[in-house]
Design an enzyme around this catalytic site. Structure first.
Site, PDB file in Angstrom:
ATOM      1  N   HIS A  16       0.862  -1.193   0.000  1.00 24.97           N
ATOM      2  CA  HIS A  16       0.000   0.000   0.000  1.00 24.97           C
ATOM      3  C   HIS A  16       0.887   1.228   0.000  1.00 24.97           C
ATOM      4  CE1 HIS A  16      -3.779   2.122   1.876  1.00 24.97           C
ATOM      5  NE2 HIS A  16      -3.085   2.948   1.104  1.00 24.97           N
ATOM      6  N   HIS A  18       1.210   4.852  -2.528  1.00 25.57           N
ATOM      7  CA  HIS A  18       0.807   5.634  -3.707  1.00 25.57           C
ATOM      8  C   HIS A  18       2.068   6.276  -4.252  1.00 25.57           C
ATOM      9  CE1 HIS A  18      -3.504   5.437  -2.509  1.00 25.57           C
ATOM     10  NE2 HIS A  18      -2.954   5.296  -1.315  1.00 25.57           N
ATOM     11  N   HIS A 196      -9.557   0.956  -1.076  1.00 24.24           N
ATOM     12  CA  HIS A 196      -9.491   1.627   0.221  1.00 24.24           C
ATOM     13  C   HIS A 196     -10.889   1.566   0.838  1.00 24.24           C
ATOM     14  CE1 HIS A 196      -5.717   3.187  -1.250  1.00 24.24           C
ATOM     15  NE2 HIS A 196      -5.569   4.063  -0.287  1.00 24.24           N
ATOM     16  N   GLU A 199     -11.063   3.477   6.229  1.00 30.52           N
ATOM     17  CA  GLU A 199      -9.996   4.381   6.688  1.00 30.52           C
ATOM     18  C   GLU A 199     -10.698   5.492   7.487  1.00 30.52           C
ATOM     19  OE1 GLU A 199      -8.030   6.580   3.529  1.00 30.52           O
ATOM     20  OE2 GLU A 199      -6.390   7.234   4.821  1.00 30.52           O
ATOM     21  N   ASP A 277       1.849   4.085   2.695  1.00 29.87           N
ATOM     22  CA  ASP A 277       0.777   4.899   2.106  1.00 29.87           C
ATOM     23  C   ASP A 277       1.345   6.064   1.277  1.00 29.87           C
ATOM     24  OD1 ASP A 277      -1.836   5.546   1.484  1.00 29.87           O
ATOM     25  OD2 ASP A 277      -2.406   6.208   3.491  1.00 29.87           O
ATOM     26  N   ASP A 278       1.680   7.185   1.928  1.00 32.18           N
ATOM     27  CA  ASP A 278       2.233   8.362   1.245  1.00 32.18           C
ATOM     28  C   ASP A 278       3.427   8.860   2.061  1.00 32.18           C
ATOM     29  OD1 ASP A 278      -0.029   8.889  -0.823  1.00 32.18           O
ATOM     30  OD2 ASP A 278      -1.075   8.633   1.082  1.00 32.18           O
TER      31      ASP A 278
HETATM   32  N1  ADE Z   1      -4.657   8.686  -1.980  1.00 34.65           N
HETATM   33  C1  ADE Z   1      -3.407   8.730  -1.512  1.00 34.65           C
HETATM   34  N2  ADE Z   1      -3.382   8.345  -0.234  1.00 34.65           N
HETATM   35  C2  ADE Z   1      -4.644   8.035   0.123  1.00 34.65           C
HETATM   36  C3  ADE Z   1      -5.274   7.576   1.304  1.00 34.65           C
HETATM   37  N3  ADE Z   1      -4.584   7.333   2.422  1.00 34.65           N
HETATM   38  N4  ADE Z   1      -6.595   7.390   1.295  1.00 34.65           N
HETATM   39  C4  ADE Z   1      -7.291   7.628   0.191  1.00 34.65           C
HETATM   40  N5  ADE Z   1      -6.764   8.058  -0.946  1.00 34.65           N
HETATM   41  C5  ADE Z   1      -5.448   8.259  -0.986  1.00 34.65           C
HETATM   42 ZN    ZN Z   2      -3.741   4.821   0.506  1.00 27.52          ZN
END
Ligand code: ADE
Ligand code: ZN
Length: 332
Positions: A16, A18, A196, A199, A277-278
């Site tokens: 996971h 992006h 997703h 969350e 994630d990011d």
């Molecule tokens: N796009 C990038 N990160 C995300 C996240 N944590 N939740 C939803 N969309 C995303």
């Molecule tokens: Zn994500």
């Protein structure tokens, strides 16, 4: 071996991440300059100071703005290559990265430009760093079903280079059921499915992802714990959750890492995995996520190993490759 040494020594799969969320401010400035694009900040420090989020949407606004400097195939290559170098540092030996084609095609960038840049970096990561990878294309759920269908059409010529499709962006108000028909078509075309769910959105969205989208994995899914019946379903089906601890903290899904439920989920038998994630926006890559939960939740060596084993079991690599990595983990 200390917990820190074990975290570093464990081979790990990331499921996971992006790729647009790995965009470090230094690289963003360099690419903006060579593409002669103005950005809203004067310096790298000013960019980092803007990374104070109170929910998912406050992050997404900045994340989409940052992606606007990506124009050329080489930009997408450089973005992915920088991430692969972080993987090498963290002993991430396999990664399944998300990309958001609509973030780019909506700005007039060709689908092929995005895909070819990412794919070339994936090929180089295999030959130069020994890191394997898959690409997963995500639909932006705040956009329409029609736009998702169009994106799926654009992906079909590249079917052999994209292992799966996912669903990301603003969760609340955009339930999985909005995309049930698109995902049915994607499944027919042979794509694996992730989404997703749970969350910021409720447990009901996780049910929808399971029953309407027929996912192979749930991304995040931490709110599943609110529904005991759903927990039984996840445990029975060995349904993986790709959990992202630092993301959850930064986006205020949890107020304190000591309140994170990843250890409870693991102890109840849910197949949870650790992911970044990011990472450029949330303060850390794979090992930073492992370190944060280990410190906050007192994870044992066996729990750390189980999380690494889960990452391979939940991945889309072959059973032979899974067994090879799991044996290496068990030997540590
Ligand atoms: N796009 C990038 N990160 C995300 C996240 N944590 N939740 C939803 N969309 C995303
Ligand atoms: Zn994500």
């Amino acid at each position: 071996m200390t917990q820190l040494d074990l975290i570093r020594a464990l081979p790990k799969a990331e499921l996971h991440v992006h790729i647009e969320g790995t965009f470090e401010p230094e690289l963003m400035f360099a690419i903006a300059q060579r593409n002669q694009i103005e950005i809203a900040y004067q310096s790298v420090e000013e960019v980092r100071q803007a990374y104070n989020f109170h929910n998912l949407q406050s992050f997404l606004d900045i994340y989409y703005a940052g992606a606007k400097v990506l124009i050329l195939e080489q930009d997408f290559y450089d973005l992915a290559w920088a991430y692969f170098e972080k993987c090498a540092e963290d002993n991430v030996v396999h990664t399944e990265m998300f990309f958001d084609p609509q973030t780019h095609t909506e700005r007039g960038i060709a689908f092929a430009t995005v895909l070819n840049g990412l794919k070339r970096a994936c090929d180089d990561a295999k030959t130069k760093l020994g890191i394997s990878s898959h690409l997963i294309m995500c639909f932006l759920r705040h956009l329409s079903e029609e736009a998702a269908f169009k994106t799926l059409e654009q992906a079909l010529p590249y079917k052999d280079q994209i292992i799966g499709v996912g669903l990301d962006s603003s969760e609340v108000g955009h339930p999985p059921e909005k995309f049930a028909r698109v995902f049915a078509k994607a499944r027919e075309a042979g794509f694996l499915i992730v989404a997703h769910a749970g969350e910021e959105g409720p447990a009901d969205y996780v049910w929808q992802a399971l029953d309407m989208l027929k996912v192979n994995r749930i991304d995040h899914g931490v709110r599943s714990e609110e529904d005991p019946e759903l927990m039984q379903r996840l445990i029975r089906d060995k349904m993986p959750l790709t959990v992202c601890p630092l993301s959850n903290l930064k986006l205020c899904v949890v107020d304190d890492m000591r309140e994170h439920n990843i250890r409870r989920l693991l102890q109840q038998g849910v197949k949870v995995t650790v992911n970044s994630d990011d990472p450029s926006y949330f303060g850390g890559y794979m090992n930073d996520n492992f370190i944060a939960i280990t410190q906050a939740l007192d994870l044992t060596a066996d729990e750390l190993k189980q999380l690494a084993i889960n990452s391979f079991e939940a991945s889309f690599i072959s059973d032979t490759e899974k067994q090879m990595w799991i044996a290496k983990i068990q030997a540590l």
